[in-house]
Design a protein around this motif. Structure first.
Motif, PDB file in Angstrom:
ATOM      1  N   UNK A  34      34.471  20.582   0.110  1.00  0.00           N
ATOM      2  CA  UNK A  34      35.921  20.706  -0.036  1.00  0.00           C
ATOM      3  C   UNK A  34      36.341  22.173   0.047  1.00  0.00           C
ATOM      4  N   UNK A 154      11.124  26.299  -1.206  1.00  0.00           N
ATOM      5  CA  UNK A 154      11.045  27.631  -1.826  1.00  0.00           C
ATOM      6  C   UNK A 154      11.260  28.772  -0.841  1.00  0.00           C
ATOM      7  N   UNK A 155      11.239  28.487   0.472  1.00  0.00           N
ATOM      8  CA  UNK A 155      11.432  29.560   1.451  1.00  0.00           C
ATOM      9  C   UNK A 155      12.828  30.161   1.273  1.00  0.00           C
ATOM     10  N   UNK A 156      12.946  31.513   1.335  1.00  0.00           N
ATOM     11  CA  UNK A 156      14.261  32.146   1.114  1.00  0.00           C
ATOM     12  C   UNK A 156      15.339  31.671   2.093  1.00  0.00           C
ATOM     13  N   UNK A 157      14.946  31.255   3.301  1.00  0.00           N
ATOM     14  CA  UNK A 157      15.946  30.745   4.250  1.00  0.00           C
ATOM     15  C   UNK A 157      16.558  29.449   3.721  1.00  0.00           C
ATOM     16  N   UNK A 159      16.616  28.597   0.540  1.00  0.00           N
ATOM     17  CA  UNK A 159      17.375  28.951  -0.658  1.00  0.00           C
ATOM     18  C   UNK A 159      18.725  29.563  -0.274  1.00  0.00           C
ATOM     19  N   UNK A 160      18.725  30.416   0.750  1.00  0.00           N
ATOM     20  CA  UNK A 160      19.974  31.031   1.213  1.00  0.00           C
ATOM     21  C   UNK A 160      20.941  29.985   1.740  1.00  0.00           C
ATOM     22  N   UNK A 161      20.446  29.026   2.511  1.00  0.00           N
ATOM     23  CA  UNK A 161      21.319  27.978   3.055  1.00  0.00           C
ATOM     24  C   UNK A 161      21.771  26.999   1.983  1.00  0.00           C
ATOM     25  N   UNK A 163      22.508  28.231  -1.013  1.00  0.00           N
ATOM     26  CA  UNK A 163      23.506  29.056  -1.707  1.00  0.00           C
ATOM     27  C   UNK A 163      24.834  29.111  -0.948  1.00  0.00           C
ATOM     28  N   UNK A 164      24.781  29.137   0.405  1.00  0.00           N
ATOM     29  CA  UNK A 164      25.999  29.338   1.210  1.00  0.00           C
ATOM     30  C   UNK A 164      26.679  27.996   1.445  1.00  0.00           C
ATOM     31  N   UNK A 165      27.925  27.882   0.997  1.00  0.00           N
ATOM     32  CA  UNK A 165      28.647  26.613   1.156  1.00  0.00           C
ATOM     33  C   UNK A 165      28.804  26.263   2.626  1.00  0.00           C
ATOM     34  N   UNK A 167      26.536  25.296   4.613  1.00  0.00           N
ATOM     35  CA  UNK A 167      25.234  25.331   5.285  1.00  0.00           C
ATOM     36  C   UNK A 167      24.357  24.194   4.782  1.00  0.00           C
ATOM     37  N   UNK A 168      23.349  23.871   5.592  1.00  0.00           N
ATOM     38  CA  UNK A 168      22.476  22.764   5.254  1.00  0.00           C
ATOM     39  C   UNK A 168      21.025  23.222   5.283  1.00  0.00           C
ATOM     40  N   UNK A 210      22.805  26.348  -7.852  1.00  0.00           N
ATOM     41  CA  UNK A 210      23.387  26.355  -6.501  1.00  0.00           C
ATOM     42  C   UNK A 210      23.822  24.949  -6.089  1.00  0.00           C
ATOM     43  N   UNK A 213      26.876  23.837  -8.011  1.00  0.00           N
ATOM     44  CA  UNK A 213      28.057  24.513  -7.452  1.00  0.00           C
ATOM     45  C   UNK A 213      28.525  23.852  -6.175  1.00  0.00           C
TER      46      UNK A 213
END
Lengths: 324, 324
Positions: A34, A154-157, A159-161, A163-165, A167-168, A210, A213
């Motif tokens: 949303x 656990x890969x940062x990629x 985790x980053x995706x 975190x970023x709304x 993204x999948x 994350x 959120x």
């Protein structure tokens, strides 16, 4: 080195338990995407103190037990059914590589093994047994792992995706998926609720915060440097505990009617007979009188977490076979 | 297509303004990497309500103004000095590629240009002008960008490594670095403080929350689905506003002595003469009477953000030349 590595066809173990699981990292699971539409001017009215949360209370002194075993079983049955259909349809099935390590394993050897599994098209998930022997660099090893086979998430990629709304990520860490799955399957509304996560490990608190959120909860992250965890926790509609200390979250930390997810699995020694039992991070006996719903330990988040791993592996295989 | 692209040698512009800048993404900047040591048993005492925060209040009715221009200038002088030393030492300097786009740009063209800059060893940072024309997929473009040249810090790998404690992203989004830089340079203690981030965009709220967590603040993320933002904000020692609505954060939202970082830059039209001025998200006139310190808009976070970009580009060049 390959001798220290097991490649397991999960379909064999799953055949014992046996029907279509939705894509685990589907937008629905990740939460509704949303837009943030702030309404200015109406924010100076007195706080409402979440009247909706009262709907959660069940009118009894004891909470609903958010039991995980039956949910885990349902998920496994769905995964098994998907695998059966996959096998009968295209003659293929999901495969997981589990990397176990001798204590004296050289880093270059380990990186070579992980890389070789990255290249094997019939391996859909790779798990490296953690924690690693002390001389090995966990960050380096996880960074080498293909994010598309990182079923642990656990890969940062990934985790980053997460975190970023919008993204999948390819995968969401299993324990956190287990936590949110429990809430969703028990019909707990997350959007707009105040959630407190106690503990911020990368496999626990961080991804859970994350993910909650993404479901539009208002999330506060507590940790050992938080000065008044009991006060902040007492404002929460949803409390997630993953500290690693038995019974640290007491009944008087909780708001009446809160939903409590206990991710702790602590081995506690009985001083009388030196036997061990598993205890959560939440003092269950106290919390059950205050909460509207609570997960037991064991039998709560744990079983769901394991089924989430199977679901992540299936999901990876489906992507590989272009079935999603 | 290359004609739509500008490669700028920042050393030229910086020479005008002109000492060693610490590595921007150093552990110190990312926050102390302290272990989480929970102390069980002592959490049932009454909440202390952050008595330390009183130290921040300056005894006057008005707050300290956290002015950003002089800090930005200091950073630029340091960056320029580093570049001078780089040039005299090894005959090289940092280079940034800025990708500007015609409205009808084809996605494949854009991806090719970004890829070609990824491959150019003498380009240390790449910025793609956002927002992209509507027919282009921002996620795809940012994913193609090399994380090692992502000076904006928007690549999910950098975001993931910012989220995971102990990891070191190549870059931290400039605005967030600006925010934390302002706090650090003004000697505001972050560890153990309660921070509220109002707004959760990927360029603003999200990385700020991750960065403040690295500094061991107890962070709550508020957004448009938060039902009582004023109540939660009133509990915070540090308030970061990045909503995009002028003056949404009122004086009565704030705890006495709070430190307020206003990241809003809203164009507001004067109804009398139709002129425009820039307004923050915080009602400055009210907040300045309650806060112990507050950033002005303009002249607060903004200038520091720009200097942080220069610092990110320098950092990338130093990595490329193996100077760090």
């Amino acid at each position: 080195m390959r001798s220290t590595v097991g490649v397991v066809g999960w379909h064999r173990t799953l055949r014992k338990t046996l029907h279509s699981l939705s894509a685990p990292s589907s937008p629905a699971f990740l939460g509704p995407n949303l837009p943030d539409v702030w309404v200015p001017g109406d924010h100076t009215s007195p706080p409402t103190h979440f009247p909706e949360s009262l709907q959660w209370a069940n009118g009894h002194s004891n909470a609903v037990i958010l039991e995980g075993k039956s949910i885990a079983k349902q998920i496994k049955v769905k995964v098994a059914d998907e695998i059966r259909r996959m096998k009968s349809g295209i003659g293929k099935f999901p495969r997981l590589a589990v990397v176990l390590l001798p204590q004296k394993c050289a880093e270059s050897q380990l990186l070579d093994v992980v890389s070789s599994f990255n290249d094997e098209t019939d391996v859909h998930g790779i798990i490296v047994q953690l924690p690693l022997p002390q001389h090995l660099d966990e960050e380096k090893v996880i960074n080498v792992l293909s994010p598309e086979k990182d079923v642990d998430g656990f890969h940062p990629l990934n985790m980053g995706n997460l975190a970023i709304r919008g993204r999948k990520p390819f995968f969401i860490p299993c324990a956190r998926r287990g936590c949110v799955e429990l809430l969703l399957r028990h019909g707990v509304e997350i959007k707009g609720k105040r959630a407190v996560i106690i503990g911020r490990s990368k496999i626990a608190g961080l991804p859970t915060s994350l993910l909650l959120q993404r479901h539009h909860a208002t999330v506060s992250m507590l940790h050992s440097y938080t000065k008044n965890p009991e006060q902040i926790t007492s404002e929460a509609d949803i409390v997630v505990a993953d500290v690693g200390i038995p019974n640290i979250v007491r009944g008087n930390w909780l708001k009446k009617g809160a939903v409590v997810i206990d991710m702790g699995t602590n081995q506690v020694k009985d001083p009388r007979d030196h036997s061990f039992h598993v205890s959560g991070d939440v003092c269950f006996e106290e919390a059950v009188k205050v909460a509207s719903a609570i997960t037991p330990v064991p039998g709560g988040v744990g079983p769901v977490t394991i089924s989430m791993l199977l679901s992540n592996i299936l999901d990876s295989a489906k992507r590989s076979f272009e079935m999603i």
